[in-house]
Write an enzyme that holds these catalytic residues in place. Structure first.
Site, PDB file in Angstrom:
ATOM      1  CD  GLU A  78      -2.399 -19.215 -20.884  1.00 38.27           C
ATOM      2  OE1 GLU A  78      -1.847 -18.196 -21.370  1.00 38.27           O
ATOM      3  OE2 GLU A  78      -3.500 -19.637 -21.263  1.00 38.27           O
ATOM      4  CG  HIS A  88      -2.604 -17.994 -24.915  1.00 43.27           C
ATOM      5  ND1 HIS A  88      -2.915 -17.437 -23.699  1.00 43.27           N
ATOM      6  CD2 HIS A  88      -3.279 -17.231 -25.838  1.00 43.27           C
ATOM      7  CE1 HIS A  88      -3.711 -16.395 -23.853  1.00 43.27           C
ATOM      8  NE2 HIS A  88      -3.957 -16.255 -25.159  1.00 43.27           N
ATOM      9  NE  ARG A 115      -6.847 -13.190 -22.303  1.00 45.68           N
ATOM     10  CZ  ARG A 115      -6.466 -13.090 -23.562  1.00 45.68           C
ATOM     11  NH1 ARG A 115      -6.688 -14.104 -24.394  1.00 45.68           N
ATOM     12  NH2 ARG A 115      -5.876 -11.998 -24.016  1.00 45.68           N
TER      13      ARG A 115
END
Length: 343
Positions: free
Chosen positions: A267, A286, A238
């Site tokens: 993000e 991601h 993360r």
């Protein structure tokens, strides 16, 4: 009329057929709601469950609005998109999918480790720019991978899968995780160490900590200063676990040699993020968990978890298990082919 109402986010018309494979049997329906907290809170007032999809975040206001709410279910490993503290305070279990796409994330982490070590992005750019003769001399600066030290920050399921992949490459492996027994690490050929020691000794640091409050900015400037100038940092966990400003500073000022990042603090990444202009950084969007089976597997898992709790049973995975011991839910027991009902 449906027996159970499950509220989720979305514009309406989303295909939930995979979730409904198990939910149809208990008479449940999934209702999509667009908008923010107010709209969600209104819809959740008479709901039995929330199906959280990451955005928008399921806040305390939304959870508190659910007068008969029994469960909040996530189709991801990370739980930072749900106010777990609020759910716990109200005795509501929060489920996730901690083991659905471990192999995919481990593959991606290993890809970033190997690609960063061999400077794959820069090598590709050299070929495309006609700088063929510069490629080999560049790699003469770096030692071979065998014998290097790989350090894991957190040693959960994904890190263990990476350790299995890394072992044949001849890595020495370390791990920092105060929640995992040393015997578990030993099974994977991994030496348990403190965080400072791991940062100092590792040639590659692989971050796997979850996006919890305790792990927020777990790695700060002091930790990047402890790393070797030749070392690399990889993160498939993360973005919130790392002080990104400190990481950028470490890369700009040469405290470390490079990074491979699948996750960032913000993000999608902003166009002015300095990481975008660094040729010693490999970035992916991601996507570590993505594969052909990813979406199907997680959606079926969400349906199964919702069905279990709405049927009065414990879920397979619960991120706030303390609520289960206090609830009226019955401990779920998987069916065994060796010992089925009545045997």
């Amino acid at each position: 009329m449906s027996r159970f109402k499950i509220v989720t986010t979305g514009p309406g018309g989303t295909d939930h057929s995979l979730e409904m494979e198990t939910l149809s049997a208990i008479g449940a329906e999934i209702v999509e709601v667009s908008g923010g907290d107010d709209e969600l809170a209104k819809a959740v007032a008479d709901a039995d469950a929330i199906y959280a999809k990451g955005r928008p975040r399921i806040t305390a206001k939304v959870i508190e609005a659910g007068r008969k709410l029994k469960v909040v279910s996530l189709g991801s490993v990370g739980v930072d998109s749900v106010d777990v503290d609020a759910a716990t305070r109200l005795g509501i279990p929060v489920t996730n999918c901690p083991d659905t796409f471990i192999e995919e994330v481990a593959d991606h982490a290993m890809t970033l480790i190997l690609g960063s070590w061999r400077r794959l992005v820069v090598q590709d750019q050299m070929v495309r720019k006609g700088e063929w003769t510069k490629a080999r001399p560049m790699l003469y600066q770096f030692p071979r991978l065998r014998g290097m030290t790989l350090g894991f920050v957190a040693f959960g399921h994904v890190a263990r899968a990476v350790a299995r992949r890394a072992a044949p490459f001849g890595f020495n492996m370390l791990a920092y995780d105060p929640y995992i027994e040393e015997l578990v690490m030993a099974e994977y050929g991994v030496e348990p160490v403190g965080l400072d020691e791991l940062m100092q000794r590792s040639d590659i640091v692989s971050m796997h900590a979850p996006g919890t409050k305790d792990a927020h900015h777990l790695l700060k400037e002091k930790h990047f200063r402890q790393m070797k100038k030749t070392s690399l940092f990889v993160n498939t966990g993360r973005g919130s676990t790392v002080d990104e400003a400190a990481l950028i500073k470490a890369l700009q000022e040469g405290w470390i040699a490079g990074a491979g990042l699948d996750v960032l603090e913000t993000e999608p990444v902003g166009h002015n993020n300095p990481l975008l202009g660094m040729d010693n950084v490999t970035l992916t969007a991601h996507v570590a968990s993505a594969s052909d089976r990813f979406d199907k597997a997680r959606r079926r898992r969400v349906g199964a978890e919702l069905s279990l709790v709405l049927s009065g049973k414990w879920p397979r995975a619960c991120v706030n298990p303390s609520v289960l011991e206090k609830s009226s839910l019955v401990r779920w027991q998987p069916f065994s082919m060796e010992r089925g009902p009545g045997n």
